[in-house]
Write an enzyme that holds these catalytic residues in place. Sequence first.
Site, PDB file in Angstrom:
ATOM      1  N   PHE A 178      23.039  20.170  14.919  1.00  0.00           N
ATOM      2  CA  PHE A 178      22.258  19.242  14.116  1.00  0.00           C
ATOM      3  C   PHE A 178      22.993  18.611  12.913  1.00  0.00           C
ATOM      4  O   PHE A 178      22.781  18.538  12.035  1.00  0.00           O
ATOM      5  CB  PHE A 178      21.103  20.131  13.557  1.00  0.00           C
ATOM      6  CG  PHE A 178      19.965  19.128  13.355  1.00  0.00           C
ATOM      7  CD1 PHE A 178      19.056  18.612  14.694  1.00  0.00           C
ATOM      8  CD2 PHE A 178      19.457  18.595  12.192  1.00  0.00           C
ATOM      9  CE1 PHE A 178      17.766  17.949  14.259  1.00  0.00           C
ATOM     10  CE2 PHE A 178      18.248  17.838  11.924  1.00  0.00           C
ATOM     11  CZ  PHE A 178      17.614  17.438  13.187  1.00  0.00           C
ATOM     12  N   HIS A 206      29.058  16.984   8.288  1.00  0.00           N
ATOM     13  CA  HIS A 206      30.151  17.478   9.384  1.00  0.00           C
ATOM     14  C   HIS A 206      31.009  16.564   9.698  1.00  0.00           C
ATOM     15  O   HIS A 206      32.205  16.645   9.913  1.00  0.00           O
ATOM     16  CB  HIS A 206      28.985  17.720  10.606  1.00  0.00           C
ATOM     17  CG  HIS A 206      28.241  18.633  10.270  1.00  0.00           C
ATOM     18  ND1 HIS A 206      26.900  18.525  10.218  1.00  0.00           N
ATOM     19  CD2 HIS A 206      28.311  20.088  10.269  1.00  0.00           C
ATOM     20  CE1 HIS A 206      26.301  19.827  10.011  1.00  0.00           C
ATOM     21  NE2 HIS A 206      27.089  20.623  10.185  1.00  0.00           N
ATOM     22  N   GLN A 250      24.403  35.729  11.983  1.00  0.00           N
ATOM     23  CA  GLN A 250      24.277  35.487  10.758  1.00  0.00           C
ATOM     24  C   GLN A 250      22.595  35.284  10.336  1.00  0.00           C
ATOM     25  O   GLN A 250      22.596  34.845   8.787  1.00  0.00           O
ATOM     26  CB  GLN A 250      25.226  34.436  10.344  1.00  0.00           C
ATOM     27  CG  GLN A 250      24.735  32.895  10.833  1.00  0.00           C
ATOM     28  CD  GLN A 250      25.771  32.074  10.707  1.00  0.00           C
ATOM     29  OE1 GLN A 250      27.019  31.911  11.554  1.00  0.00           O
ATOM     30  NE2 GLN A 250      25.819  31.065   9.769  1.00  0.00           N
ATOM     31  N   GLY A 301      33.248  23.192   4.767  1.00  0.00           N
ATOM     32  CA  GLY A 301      32.519  22.823   3.692  1.00  0.00           C
ATOM     33  C   GLY A 301      32.397  23.465   2.376  1.00  0.00           C
ATOM     34  O   GLY A 301      32.154  24.700   2.522  1.00  0.00           O
TER      35      GLY A 301
END
Length: 279
Positions: A32, A37, A61, A147
């Site tokens: 997504f 990204h 996770q 990130g």
Amino acid sequence: MKVCHTVAECRETLGQYRRASESIGLVPTMGFLHAGHMALVKEAKRHSDRVVATIFVNPTQFGETADLDAYPRNEARDLVMLKEAGVDVVLIPEVADVYPEGDETIVETTRMANMLHGKVRPGHFRGVTTVVARLFNFTQPDVACFGEKDYQQLQVIKRMTRDLGFPIEIIGVPIVREADGLAMSSRNVRLTPQDRQAALVLSRALDAAEVSDAPTVDALRDVIATAISTEPRATLRGLDIVQAETLNTIEDRLSGAVAIMLSVEFGGVLLLDQRVITL
């Protein structure tokens, strides 16, 4: 762009690049995709000859099945974006390929995974380090880009990489924000219009912290918490102010590089934001 649905196929392709003495950059994602990204891809291309991206919604996770099921997905659009960005290989593995039957091995940073945001989401970082270690093994990159929005995650991955001796350079990429200041996230699509507007309080709170002359951790925490409290739709779940690289606790007075990490919930959607300020 080659799309691989098995680890074996991906390894074969990347092996061809290595035999040609080409370096490999990795961009792990859960799909997504958005401009944030693409910034990771751009940075990976700056540091390597070939870029491999992964799309894998990692079940280990997520604390609740409902949260995993609700995670947004759009593989067709993701592939278009990655191709346009110049990615060479995309690995989209099945869960059974990443976690084979009978799997019982985990990777965990024992201190850094169980503090700060790790207290809000127990087991989350164990799932992250376990899957990232496996993706590193599958792709064996020279560099990997993550990130800075997930700041604790970035530091956890750096520590795991160092501790396990992976010969990989970990590159942190600055947050990409919407025009109004909201940090880009795949979760943003789940916000109602009202919560989307309310979420701007995250960047306002960090702005207030950056211009504050608060001398101590407690004083700075009050500045941020007060800013968040002005938005009734926001529920503060985590507020951590720590040393930027080690995530160590700051006992009293602020000095040097300080990381501020926010976890705030809007209508059941947990958003993260962060900023590093130097005092």
